[in-house]
Scaffold this motif. Structure first.
Motif, mmCIF file in Angstrom:
data_model
loop_
_atom_site.group_PDB
_atom_site.id
_atom_site.type_symbol
_atom_site.label_atom_id
_atom_site.label_comp_id
_atom_site.label_asym_id
_atom_site.label_seq_id
_atom_site.Cartn_x
_atom_site.Cartn_y
_atom_site.Cartn_z
ATOM 1 N N GLU A 268 45.769 88.176 23.686
ATOM 2 C CA GLU A 268 45.753 88.984 22.940
ATOM 3 C C GLU A 268 44.450 88.377 21.820
ATOM 4 O O GLU A 268 44.417 87.562 21.433
ATOM 5 N N ASN A 269 44.342 89.713 21.270
ATOM 6 C CA ASN A 269 43.301 89.377 20.466
ATOM 7 C C ASN A 269 44.015 88.967 19.356
ATOM 8 O O ASN A 269 45.344 89.292 18.469
ATOM 9 N N GLN A 270 43.064 88.252 19.119
ATOM 10 C CA GLN A 270 43.154 87.328 17.400
ATOM 11 C C GLN A 270 42.530 87.548 16.326
ATOM 12 O O GLN A 270 41.144 88.373 16.428
ATOM 13 N N VAL A 271 43.363 87.608 15.694
ATOM 14 C CA VAL A 271 42.624 87.709 13.842
ATOM 15 C C VAL A 271 42.679 86.454 13.230
ATOM 16 O O VAL A 271 41.766 86.220 12.047
ATOM 17 N N THR A 272 42.617 85.555 13.428
ATOM 18 C CA THR A 272 42.130 84.163 12.917
ATOM 19 C C THR A 272 40.209 83.961 13.330
ATOM 20 O O THR A 272 40.360 84.391 14.254
ATOM 21 N N LEU A 299 51.105 97.026 4.454
ATOM 22 C CA LEU A 299 51.751 96.472 4.456
ATOM 23 C C LEU A 299 52.109 96.093 2.920
ATOM 24 O O LEU A 299 53.385 95.480 2.542
ATOM 25 N N LEU A 300 51.689 96.883 2.424
ATOM 26 C CA LEU A 300 52.001 97.160 0.918
ATOM 27 C C LEU A 300 52.935 97.298 0.531
ATOM 28 O O LEU A 300 53.420 97.226 -0.298
ATOM 29 N N PRO A 451 53.040 90.398 10.123
ATOM 30 C CA PRO A 451 52.502 89.930 11.710
ATOM 31 C C PRO A 451 52.419 88.436 10.913
ATOM 32 O O PRO A 451 52.498 87.884 9.953
ATOM 33 N N THR A 452 52.312 87.547 12.361
ATOM 34 C CA THR A 452 52.915 85.906 12.707
ATOM 35 C C THR A 452 51.611 85.400 11.578
ATOM 36 O O THR A 452 52.161 84.827 10.339
ATOM 37 N N LYS A 453 50.469 86.019 11.486
ATOM 38 C CA LYS A 453 49.364 85.480 10.466
ATOM 39 C C LYS A 453 49.810 85.657 9.303
ATOM 40 O O LYS A 453 49.239 84.295 8.063
ATOM 41 N N ARG A 455 53.049 85.844 7.525
ATOM 42 C CA ARG A 455 54.081 86.163 7.668
ATOM 43 C C ARG A 455 54.823 85.236 6.546
ATOM 44 O O ARG A 455 55.498 85.890 6.200
ATOM 45 N N ALA A 456 54.303 83.978 6.701
ATOM 46 C CA ALA A 456 55.053 83.385 5.929
ATOM 47 C C ALA A 456 54.379 83.054 4.495
ATOM 48 O O ALA A 456 55.283 83.083 3.319
ATOM 49 N N MET A 457 52.970 83.554 3.872
ATOM 50 C CA MET A 457 52.857 84.047 2.954
ATOM 51 C C MET A 457 53.840 85.583 2.270
ATOM 52 O O MET A 457 53.878 84.879 0.942
ATOM 53 N N ALA A 458 53.838 85.781 3.088
ATOM 54 C CA ALA A 458 54.761 87.261 2.512
ATOM 55 C C ALA A 458 55.996 87.247 2.512
ATOM 56 O O ALA A 458 56.476 86.998 1.110
ATOM 57 N N ILE A 459 56.805 86.000 2.897
ATOM 58 C CA ILE A 459 58.168 85.873 2.997
ATOM 59 C C ILE A 459 57.949 84.698 1.717
ATOM 60 O O ILE A 459 58.830 85.322 0.182
ATOM 61 N N CYS A 460 57.398 83.539 1.509
ATOM 62 C CA CYS A 460 56.733 83.168 0.088
ATOM 63 C C CYS A 460 57.257 84.094 -0.990
ATOM 64 O O CYS A 460 57.244 83.303 -1.520
#
Length: 528
Positions: A268-272, A299-300, A451-453, A455-460
């Motif tokens: 799939e299309n990558q955002v990285t 996401l805000l 989204p995965t990219k 996700r960890a930052m948002a939860i942190c």
């Protein structure tokens, strides 16, 4: 919409057919079994270690007050150090997890946290103890938020909510483990002089070290664990992601990896994006890339919601838990069992104020036995909520469960203040603490919202705001206990009610339907 798997191959009987699927479809085909259970236990041990190391000072500080010569003011800011360290470093760990990987970030942080805890136990004075505790807290932070993302990404969408909830239950187990360890170790009467440090190694120092055991076990597990397939996939490592899913399938089904029906993943299309900068500029550019999209629509709204709810939950649960041993000690010293909690505390404050005029002060670092007993009872009630949530989340959904739990527990917090009978008050307080089980549910929702990219930052970030709530809550509660005890219960009780009402804004997520497969493809392993 039901996912569709694409078959490729020219064998009419289908035996050699190659299936191309999305990562989510492949993970559904990996089934559910021993891999998921062991992975959940490992993740749970990380959360258990995090909570014990964050809250152990609630029991250690009263036992260490003579050795470290602590005043009441010093006790207050010292108890907030672990949370302050988490606040300072959460953003950093979120960036590391989203750019370098979930597994290495957690493994390094846990190992350094264990070493830091061991060094802290030998601290000779207050300043060195505070500095070492802060540094250790920075490394303790690593797994505290990343693990929710890691656990969610290593389970398919059908079992994700349940596994994140059961993994989060180890926080409750940590709350039971902590007073049990304190009860066993703190009353031990031993003192080993270490002349080169000018200290005596007493039981409270050993208690610190023992509370790092969950991290030791989790580190051993994680050394043999795999990286999150979603992280690998999001970073363009599709073959490595498929290999991880094949391992999950092989462990769950006890079949050969080669028998896994999916042979390739749909790209799939990558955002990285590759960073064009180097050195320090590259680090800041990467942090900006990982952070800014979280604070822009769409996401805000979700980062604001998760941050607000986490703030309220942490302020009410962790904020009160830090002072819980003090509250229980006050109740144990009370002559009457028919007094409200705040009446008892206010009488103790008056006694303490009168004692200030005394010229001779004898240091007493003992903790009443009932403090440990009632802490265990409240922690067991808290722990049971995770199983209740895990059993109900599939039937009620995260949204309804969050709303109901936060509203009910918030009202019980108010009721704990109003109850005239101390036993009833402690029971209501135990139900009030059950709101902490909602942290896992909020993070499970976050796994779906972001989204995965990112996700960890948002939860942190949301956990960082939550830890800020713990610092604010613990300091406010300490002030309220001396000035206006009842106002503290009202404030944080109704804050949980508001949190519950805010959760009504969460989207309704439907259960993923089963994936229709060609007759030639082996069926997914059934739930164990």
């Amino acid at each position: 919409m039901e996912p569709t798997l694409t078959c490729a191959g020219d064998n009419s009987d289908g035996k050699n057919a190659k299936i191309t699927a999305t990562l989510d479809e492949a993970m559904l085909l990996s089934g559910f079994g021993i891999f998921n259970i062991v992975h959940m236990i490992m993740s749970g041990l990380m959360l258990m270690g995090m909570i014990t190391l964050s809250l152990v000072l609630g029991f250690v500080i009263p036992a260490a007050q003579c050795d470290l010569e602590l005043t009441m003011f010093q006790k207050s800011w010292l108890s907030a150090i672990p949370f302050a360290a988490i606040i300072v470093s959460s953003y950093f760990w979120g960036w590391i997890a989203d750019t370098k990987g979930r597994r290495p970030s957690m493994l390094v942080s846990m190992v350094l946290s264990i070493i830091g805890t061991l060094l802290t136990s030998f601290a000779p004075n207050l300043i060195s103890f505070a500095i070492l505790q802060f540094i250790t807290g920075i490394f303790t932070t690593g797994p505290s938020a990343i693990v929710y993302t890691y656990l969610g990404e290593c389970n398919n969408i059908r079992h994700r909510d349940k596994m994140v909830t059961f993994g989060s239950s180890f926080i409750g187990l940590g709350n039971v483990f902590l007073p049990c360890v304190a009860w066993i170790i703190l009353p031990l009467d031993f003192s080993y002089p270490l002349d080169f440090l000018d200290i005596s190694y007493r039981s409270w120092r050993l208690c610190l070290v023992v509370c790092s055991l969950p991290y030791v076990l989790a580190s051993i597990f994680l050394a043999f664990a795999l990286e999150s397939p979603k992280f690998l996939y999001a970073n363009g490592k599709h073959d490595e992601a498929l290999e991880v899913v094949k391992t999950m399938y092989a462990v769950n089904s006890r079949k050969s990896r080669d028998s896994f029906p999916v042979k390739s993943l749909i790209v799939e299309n990558q955002v990285t994006k590759l960073n064009e900068h180097k050195g320090v500029r590259a680090v800041f550019a990467s942090m900006k890339e990982q952070t800014f999209p979280i604070f822009t629509p769409p996401l805000l709204q979700w980062i604001c919601l998760t941050c607000f709810v986490h703030f309220g939950i942490f302020a009410a649960t962790n904020g009160f838990y830090i002072w819980f041993p003090t509250i229980l000690n006050s109740l144990a010293l009370s002559d009457s069992t028919n007094m409200k909690i705040c009446d008892v505390i206010e009488s103790q404050v008056e006694v303490a104020a009168e004692a200030i005029t005394n010229t001779t002060v004898i240091c007493d670092d003992t903790i009443h036995t009932s403090t440990f007993e009632q802490s265990i009872y409240v922690s067991l009630a808290f722990y049971s909520m995770y199983f209740i949530a895990g059993a109900l989340v599939d039937f009620l959904g995260k949204k309804l469960l969050l709303v109901a739990t936060l509203v009910v527990t918030g009202m019980c917090g108010v009721g704990a203040h109003l109850a005239a009978d101390q036993t009833a008050a402690v029971i209501l307080f135990g139900i009030f603490q059950m709101s902490g089980a909602c942290i896992g549910l909020v993070n499970a929702a976050g796994v779906e919202l972001f989204p995965t990219k990112y996700r960890a930052m948002a939860i942190c970030l949301s956990m960082m705001v939550g830890r800020t709530g713990a610092v604010v809550g613990s300091n406010l509660i300490g002030w309220f206990l001396q000035v206006n005890c009842g106002a503290g219960f009202y404030l944080f009780g109704f804050l949980l009610v508001v949190d519950g009402l805010v959760c009504l804004a969460l989207p309704n997520k439907k259960k993923e339907k089963s994936t229709p497969l060609p007759e030639s493809v082996p069926r997914p392993v059934q739930e164990a």
